[in-house]
Write a protein that holds these residues in place. Structure first.
Motif, PDB file in Angstrom:
ATOM      1  N   UNK A 134       0.829  -1.210   0.000  1.00  0.00           N
ATOM      2  CA  UNK A 134       0.000   0.000   0.000  1.00  0.00           C
ATOM      3  C   UNK A 134       0.864   1.261   0.000  1.00  0.00           C
ATOM      4  N   UNK A 135       2.086   1.129   0.553  1.00  0.00           N
ATOM      5  CA  UNK A 135       3.007   2.270   0.632  1.00  0.00           C
ATOM      6  C   UNK A 135       4.381   1.851   0.130  1.00  0.00           C
ATOM      7  N   UNK A 136       5.108   2.814  -0.355  1.00  0.00           N
ATOM      8  CA  UNK A 136       6.462   2.507  -0.804  1.00  0.00           C
ATOM      9  C   UNK A 136       7.320   3.754  -0.781  1.00  0.00           C
ATOM     10  N   UNK A 137       8.566   3.582  -1.209  1.00  0.00           N
ATOM     11  CA  UNK A 137       9.546   4.665  -1.163  1.00  0.00           C
ATOM     12  C   UNK A 137       9.958   5.020  -2.592  1.00  0.00           C
ATOM     13  N   UNK A 138       9.863   6.308  -2.883  1.00  0.00           N
ATOM     14  CA  UNK A 138      10.034   6.773  -4.261  1.00  0.00           C
ATOM     15  C   UNK A 138      11.043   7.908  -4.292  1.00  0.00           C
ATOM     16  N   UNK A 139      11.897   7.903  -5.301  1.00  0.00           N
ATOM     17  CA  UNK A 139      12.857   8.997  -5.484  1.00  0.00           C
ATOM     18  C   UNK A 139      12.156  10.200  -6.103  1.00  0.00           C
ATOM     19  N   UNK A 140      11.521  10.007  -7.257  1.00  0.00           N
ATOM     20  CA  UNK A 140      10.899  11.124  -7.978  1.00  0.00           C
ATOM     21  C   UNK A 140      10.162  10.555  -9.179  1.00  0.00           C
ATOM     22  N   UNK A 141       9.535  11.424  -9.933  1.00  0.00           N
ATOM     23  CA  UNK A 141       8.989  10.973 -11.215  1.00  0.00           C
ATOM     24  C   UNK A 141       9.202  12.050 -12.260  1.00  0.00           C
ATOM     25  N   UNK A 142       9.290  11.606 -13.498  1.00  0.00           N
ATOM     26  CA  UNK A 142       9.309  12.521 -14.648  1.00  0.00           C
ATOM     27  C   UNK A 142       8.014  12.287 -15.407  1.00  0.00           C
ATOM     28  N   UNK A 143       7.378  13.362 -15.856  1.00  0.00           N
ATOM     29  CA  UNK A 143       6.056  13.211 -16.472  1.00  0.00           C
ATOM     30  C   UNK A 143       6.118  13.088 -17.983  1.00  0.00           C
TER      31      UNK A 143
END
Ligand code: SF4
Length: 276
Positions: free
Chosen positions: A36-45
């Motif tokens: 349900x939860x996690x760890x993310x650096x970033x995203x590019x769209x």
């Protein structure tokens, strides 16, 4: 789960992000049965480099390899990422979904290593498919034995990094064994999963013609491999190593010349691969 509600950061794979979730578990002892939860650096769209069409690329945290040329050492540890809910990621993705579909693209999850957070990424991939989006992951394949077919069914395309065909070179580059990656590649072939192989050309490290020959001859018979992408080594991530107090061993290595890259592409093509 006190830190739930953190926002997913738009940005770039080249942004340095460290220490955002100091209470996160170590990446090799994570249990994310629920996802349900996690760890993310970033995203590019709006990437055009990580699969077909226009892509949203989500960079998740956690990796068990330690590639000497890694551009994103700030994705190695879960504690450096931002803790977010899978639903939050899907909400963000849905705001781009119609544009991504119109431009024949979709979602790519990269990292770090996608399969460190298997339940979390599976939720997101399955959710993206429910939106009608094409889904891809970029992976080293090192944890391929850990995912079941249900996981792979949520993926339309695998971008598989094969860093070497020689176990000794692979270990020198990554600190890990080559065998799981080749096992995963064969499994993808057996199930007919569309795959693009990526190979990073690092002068003095991965450029031995015998090394390239070995990868080319491994890939050429695999009917599911639609293309091979030769990626020239670059040093855009060097500043991260320095900022994080890590020893970057490739400071004096220059990127390969266009002629070197062209010659390696030719070598793959001569073996029967559809290389770019
Ligand atoms: S597998 Fe990718 S994220 Fe992990 S160390 Fe290697 S290059 Fe970096």
């Amino acid at each position: 789960m006190s830190d739930v509600g953190h926002q997913l950061e738009a940005g770039s794979r080249h942004d340095l992000r460290v220490g955002l979730s100091p209470d996160a578990p170590d990446e090799d002892s994570l249990r994310d049965d629920e996802g349900a939860f996690g760890y993310v650096h970033s995203y590019e769209s709006s990437s055009r480099y990580d699969g077909p069409g226009l892509r949203m690329v989500l960079f998740v945290s956690g990796c068990l390899l330690r590639c000497t040329y890694c551009h994103n050492p700030d994705t190695w540890h879960l504690k450096d990422g931002t803790k977010v809910s899978a639903q939050h990621v899907l909400d963000r993705l849905s705001s781009f979904a119609s544009a991504l579909k119109a431009l024949n693209g979709g979602l790519t999850i990269s990292g770090g290593e996608v399969m460190v957070q298997r339940a979390f990424t599976q939720r997101i991939l399955a959710g993206a498919q429910r939106m009608g989006l094409h889904t891809a992951i970029e992976t080293s394949g090192f944890l391929g034995d850990k995912v079941d077919d249900r996981y792979l069914n949520a993926i339309d395309l695998v971008l598989l990094d094969i860093k070497s065909s020689n176990p000794d070179i692979y270990r020198r580059v990554t600190g890990r064994d080559l065998a799981p990656t080749l096992r995963f590649a064969r499994r993808l072939a057996d199930m007919g999963k569309p795959t693009w192989v990526r190979f990073t050309l690092v002068p003095g490290l991965t450029d031995d013609p015998l090394n390239i020959e070995g990868i080319a001859h491994f890939i050429a018979p695999l009917k599911n491999v639609e293309r091979v992408e030769v990626q020239p080594f670059h040093k855009l991530g060097e500043f991260k190593w320095k900022a994080m107090g890590l020893n970057y061993s490739l400071s004096t290595v220059e990127p390969p010349s266009p002629e070197q890259v062209a010659s390696v592409i030719q070598q793959f093509r001569a073996a029967g691969c559809n290389a770019y």
